[in-house]
Design a protein around this motif. Structure first.
Motif, mmCIF file in Angstrom:
data_model
loop_
_atom_site.group_PDB
_atom_site.id
_atom_site.type_symbol
_atom_site.label_atom_id
_atom_site.label_comp_id
_atom_site.label_asym_id
_atom_site.label_seq_id
_atom_site.Cartn_x
_atom_site.Cartn_y
_atom_site.Cartn_z
ATOM 1 N N PHE A 17 0.501 21.546 -63.852
ATOM 2 C CA PHE A 17 -0.720 20.974 -63.289
ATOM 3 C C PHE A 17 -0.900 19.597 -63.923
ATOM 4 O O PHE A 17 -0.924 19.471 -65.158
ATOM 5 C CB PHE A 17 -1.937 21.860 -63.589
ATOM 6 C CG PHE A 17 -1.864 23.217 -62.956
ATOM 7 C CD1 PHE A 17 -2.415 23.443 -61.703
ATOM 8 C CD2 PHE A 17 -1.221 24.270 -63.604
ATOM 9 C CE1 PHE A 17 -2.347 24.705 -61.103
ATOM 10 C CE2 PHE A 17 -1.149 25.525 -63.023
ATOM 11 C CZ PHE A 17 -1.703 25.746 -61.758
ATOM 12 N N ASP A 18 -0.998 18.574 -63.058
ATOM 13 C CA ASP A 18 -1.024 17.207 -63.592
ATOM 14 C C ASP A 18 -2.391 16.776 -64.121
ATOM 15 O O ASP A 18 -2.555 15.680 -64.641
ATOM 16 C CB ASP A 18 -0.541 16.215 -62.529
ATOM 17 C CG ASP A 18 -1.402 16.246 -61.260
ATOM 18 O OD1 ASP A 18 -2.507 16.863 -61.294
ATOM 19 O OD2 ASP A 18 -0.988 15.686 -60.242
ATOM 20 N N GLY A 19 -3.414 17.621 -63.978
ATOM 21 C CA GLY A 19 -4.740 17.287 -64.482
ATOM 22 C C GLY A 19 -5.563 16.445 -63.543
ATOM 23 O O GLY A 19 -6.710 16.116 -63.838
ATOM 24 N N LEU A 54 0.008 24.109 -78.119
ATOM 25 C CA LEU A 54 0.025 25.453 -77.561
ATOM 26 C C LEU A 54 -1.398 25.970 -77.434
ATOM 27 O O LEU A 54 -2.169 25.977 -78.404
ATOM 28 C CB LEU A 54 0.841 26.386 -78.469
ATOM 29 C CG LEU A 54 0.944 27.848 -78.034
ATOM 30 C CD1 LEU A 54 1.709 27.964 -76.717
ATOM 31 C CD2 LEU A 54 1.621 28.689 -79.116
ATOM 32 N N GLY A 55 -1.761 26.396 -76.229
ATOM 33 C CA GLY A 55 -3.098 26.937 -76.006
ATOM 34 C C GLY A 55 -3.219 28.345 -76.537
ATOM 35 O O GLY A 55 -2.230 29.027 -76.812
ATOM 36 N N VAL A 56 -4.460 28.804 -76.712
ATOM 37 C CA VAL A 56 -4.735 30.149 -77.216
ATOM 38 C C VAL A 56 -4.725 31.118 -76.045
ATOM 39 O O VAL A 56 -5.435 30.922 -75.047
ATOM 40 C CB VAL A 56 -6.097 30.198 -77.932
ATOM 41 C CG1 VAL A 56 -6.392 31.611 -78.406
ATOM 42 C CG2 VAL A 56 -6.097 29.229 -79.113
ATOM 43 N N HIS A 66 -0.611 22.418 -73.534
ATOM 44 C CA HIS A 66 -1.435 21.275 -73.171
ATOM 45 C C HIS A 66 -0.680 20.009 -73.536
ATOM 46 O O HIS A 66 -0.210 19.859 -74.672
ATOM 47 C CB HIS A 66 -2.780 21.340 -73.903
ATOM 48 C CG HIS A 66 -3.592 22.542 -73.553
ATOM 49 N ND1 HIS A 66 -4.403 22.592 -72.448
ATOM 50 C CD2 HIS A 66 -3.704 23.764 -74.157
ATOM 51 C CE1 HIS A 66 -5.006 23.771 -72.379
ATOM 52 N NE2 HIS A 66 -4.580 24.511 -73.413
ATOM 53 N N LEU A 67 -0.596 19.097 -72.580
ATOM 54 C CA LEU A 67 0.198 17.889 -72.753
ATOM 55 C C LEU A 67 -0.697 16.671 -72.905
ATOM 56 O O LEU A 67 -1.854 16.664 -72.462
ATOM 57 C CB LEU A 67 1.147 17.726 -71.563
ATOM 58 C CG LEU A 67 1.987 18.990 -71.263
ATOM 59 C CD1 LEU A 67 2.776 18.825 -69.979
ATOM 60 C CD2 LEU A 67 2.908 19.301 -72.431
ATOM 61 N N ALA A 68 -0.161 15.614 -73.516
ATOM 62 C CA ALA A 68 -0.967 14.468 -73.904
ATOM 63 C C ALA A 68 -1.603 13.743 -72.737
ATOM 64 O O ALA A 68 -2.662 13.133 -72.874
ATOM 65 C CB ALA A 68 -0.111 13.491 -74.721
ATOM 66 N N ASP A 69 -0.979 13.747 -71.559
ATOM 67 C CA ASP A 69 -1.529 13.004 -70.425
ATOM 68 C C ASP A 69 -2.531 13.814 -69.623
ATOM 69 O O ASP A 69 -2.862 13.460 -68.496
ATOM 70 C CB ASP A 69 -0.390 12.520 -69.521
ATOM 71 C CG ASP A 69 0.522 13.669 -69.070
ATOM 72 O OD1 ASP A 69 0.195 14.830 -69.389
ATOM 73 O OD2 ASP A 69 1.549 13.393 -68.413
ATOM 74 N N LEU A 84 9.021 27.551 -77.575
ATOM 75 C CA LEU A 84 9.114 26.102 -77.367
ATOM 76 C C LEU A 84 8.261 25.352 -78.393
ATOM 77 O O LEU A 84 8.688 24.354 -78.974
ATOM 78 C CB LEU A 84 8.657 25.747 -75.952
ATOM 79 C CG LEU A 84 9.544 26.189 -74.784
ATOM 80 C CD1 LEU A 84 8.889 25.817 -73.464
ATOM 81 C CD2 LEU A 84 10.934 25.555 -74.885
ATOM 82 N N SER A 85 7.027 25.847 -78.596
ATOM 83 C CA SER A 85 6.134 25.186 -79.538
ATOM 84 C C SER A 85 6.703 25.223 -80.954
ATOM 85 O O SER A 85 6.685 24.228 -81.676
ATOM 86 C CB SER A 85 4.761 25.865 -79.510
ATOM 87 O OG SER A 85 3.880 25.281 -80.428
#
Length: 356
Positions: A17-19, A54-56, A66-69, A84-85
């Motif tokens: 999801f690109d936000g 990494l989300g809870v 959760h990604l920076a953008d 991965l995290s």
């Protein structure tokens, strides 16, 4: 000890999801070197370790990266996302916060630190801060709060006094020298004595914010000497001088704020698991205030040349010693003391019987 989440497949499938839009697209993530590579619609997006969080996971729901953008990778492969995290953290480019998220030792230390600081804040911080706030607020605000409290009291709990005008005047005349002495010592706190009748409250006396001192008819009748009433008066004035009424209001508000801050849910303030600690803390605060008012009364009685025994005498009549049959319920008695807003009466009586 290090937690390792083994990956059966180094590639984790999910939805991206690109936000910016609600639609998600199929995606596949993997760690290459010290970066997360995310393949979405034929293109590869690259994120460094400090751009991934990494989300809870809640229950059995999907987990997230959760990604920076502002984008998010959602996947049901929770162990895969955790792997991965962790792989990114081991790359050495992760921030201290990200390492904290996956370090059991740091997580436990952080939890202990939060609990310790929360306990210190509730036990010491809330009373100290409420005292500072209460004494910083204008006396006019406290007086207005007291007037409203007296009106509410008259509406629900008390009725006009049944004492004769003559008896009320006798008590007021006997109390006048002590009220004058207190007023001269603390001119910012006006004091006003009220008489009320109340079957529900029985023999009682209490101080409302703003210097309103209420004595029930039963309390006046219980006294065998005017100096006993003066001793009770001194205790109640101690509440006024230390602004305990206002402090109670502030402390209750601060406790709710602390509990909501810890739980993150304002609706949880009414839950018993949150409300019970708040209740017990409030009881502890109130017992401390009663001790503070006793200290004031003891000092005032000695200053005025009144035997502290006067306070002990009326307290003994107000709360007679337990009989042998009543002492049999020791466990219940200890529980009553623990849940009481006042220190145990025998301890209070002993303080006023102890010679200088």
């Amino acid at each position: 000890m290090t937690w390792v989440y083994p990956l059966s497949d180094p590639r984790v499938a999910g939805r991206f999801f690109d936000g910016q839009s609600s639609g998600g697209r199929a995606a596949c993530a993997s760690v290459v070197g010290d970066q997360l590579h995310l393949e979405v619609s034929g293109e590869t997006r690259r994120y460094s370790a400090d751009q991934v969080r990494l989300g809870v996971q809640v229950g059995k729901a999907s987990s997230y990266l959760h990604l920076a953008d502002g984008a998010v990778l959602e996947s049901l492969d929770v162990p895969g996302l955790q792997g991965l995290s962790l792989a990114l953290k081991r790359s050495g480019s992760a921030s201290w916060l990200q390492r904290l998220e996956v370090s059991p030792r740091l997580i436990v230390c952080s939890l202990v630190a939060v609990l310790v600081f929360s306990w210190l804040g509730v036990v010491y911080g809330v009373p100290w801060l409420s005292n500072q706030i209460a004494h910083a607020l204008p006396v006019e605000l406290e007086r207005h709060l007291g007037e409203q409290s007296l009106e509410a009291l008259d509406s629900f709990w008390t009725e006009p006094s049944d004492l004769s005008e003559g008896r009320q005047q006798e008590v007021l005349t006997a109390m006048a020298p002590y009220l004058r002495a207190m007023q001269q010592a603390y001119p910012k706190h006006p004091l006003q004595l009220h008489f009320r009748a109340s079957d529900d409250l029985g023999a009682n006396a209490f101080a409302l914010p703003g210097g309103h001192l209420v004595f029930t008819d039963e309390m006046v009748a219980l006294a065998q000497h005017d100096e006993e009433l003066a001793a009770v008066l001194a205790h109640e004035v101690g509440h006024v001088i230390h602004r305990h009424g206002l402090r109670n209001v502030v402390q209750s508000s601060l406790l709710v704020f602390v509990m909501v801050s810890l739980t993150g849910d304002i609706s949880a303030a009414s839950d018993i698991t949150v409300g019970l600690p708040s209740l017990l803390a409030n009881l502890s605060y109130q017992r401390g205030m009663e001790t503070e008012a006793d200290d004031f009364a003891l000092a005032f009685l000695r200053q005025q040349g009144i035997a502290p025994q006067r306070f002990a005498d009326i307290m003994t009549r107000l709360d007679p010693p337990a009989t042998k049959e009543e002492e049999g319920g020791a466990a219940a008695s200890r529980l009553d003391s623990f849940l009481s807003t006042h220190p145990p009466t025998p301890e209070r009586i002993q303080r006023f019987q102890t010679p200088d």
